[in-house]
Design an enzyme around this catalytic site. Sequence first.
Site, PDB file in Angstrom:
ATOM      1  N   GLY A 134      43.180  41.695  31.778  1.00 58.78           N
ATOM      2  CA  GLY A 134      43.125  43.118  31.423  1.00 58.78           C
ATOM      3  C   GLY A 134      42.441  43.950  32.493  1.00 58.78           C
ATOM      4  O   GLY A 134      42.886  45.052  32.833  1.00 58.78           O
ATOM      5  N   CYS A 135      41.368  43.410  33.050  1.00 57.37           N
ATOM      6  CA  CYS A 135      40.621  44.142  34.077  1.00 57.37           C
ATOM      7  C   CYS A 135      41.414  44.243  35.374  1.00 57.37           C
ATOM      8  O   CYS A 135      41.341  45.251  36.073  1.00 57.37           O
ATOM      9  CB  CYS A 135      39.265  43.479  34.317  1.00 57.37           C
ATOM     10  SG  CYS A 135      38.212  43.519  32.846  1.00 57.37           S
ATOM     11  N   THR A 136      42.181  43.207  35.676  1.00 53.05           N
ATOM     12  CA  THR A 136      43.030  43.236  36.867  1.00 53.05           C
ATOM     13  C   THR A 136      44.127  44.279  36.699  1.00 53.05           C
ATOM     14  O   THR A 136      44.379  45.082  37.610  1.00 53.05           O
ATOM     15  CB  THR A 136      43.628  41.841  37.144  1.00 53.05           C
ATOM     16  OG1 THR A 136      42.542  40.927  37.381  1.00 53.05           O
ATOM     17  CG2 THR A 136      44.557  41.865  38.342  1.00 53.05           C
ATOM     18  N   ALA A 165      42.498  47.761  37.036  1.00 49.61           N
ATOM     19  CA  ALA A 165      42.122  48.057  38.429  1.00 49.61           C
ATOM     20  C   ALA A 165      43.364  48.333  39.272  1.00 49.61           C
ATOM     21  O   ALA A 165      43.379  49.261  40.088  1.00 49.61           O
ATOM     22  CB  ALA A 165      41.321  46.895  39.014  1.00 49.61           C
TER      23      ALA A 165
END
Length: 156
Positions: free
Chosen positions: A44-46, A49
Amino acid sequence: MTMEIGKPAPDFELPANNGEKVKLSDYKGKNVVLYFYPKDMTPGCTTEACDFRDHHESFKDLDAVILGVSPDPIDRHQKFIDKHELPFLLLADEEHAVAEEYDVWKLKKNFGKEYMGIERSTFVIDKEGNLVNEWRKVRVKGHVEEALQYIRENLT
């Protein structure tokens, strides 16, 4: 400190992946998209970003700076940046003091385990340093476009 739309955003100083200490107040005169995320290199963070990366020029055209914050250390941030070619700074909030100040350090539950961590959240701070919008418990899909649209409609 209570965060309130229309009031000054809490200032802070954190180490950034470029080796400098970054203060929110350094960006007076620019719109700031301050986003808190749980962990580098996670799916999710990738995605989030990379969405910010893919829209970076559009934010820049609106005089907006993107700053990402997580509890990860600088060296992990740098690996994340290098792997995904992120064109913005990531700040290390290892002691989660800024996350607490922005009220995004929360009790989380995952697979029956409870732990403290970052609740994915984004804050828009205007050129005068005032908090003008926030999204909490962010769902990644479509979020970056929503933040961009908000700035386009309200801060230009």
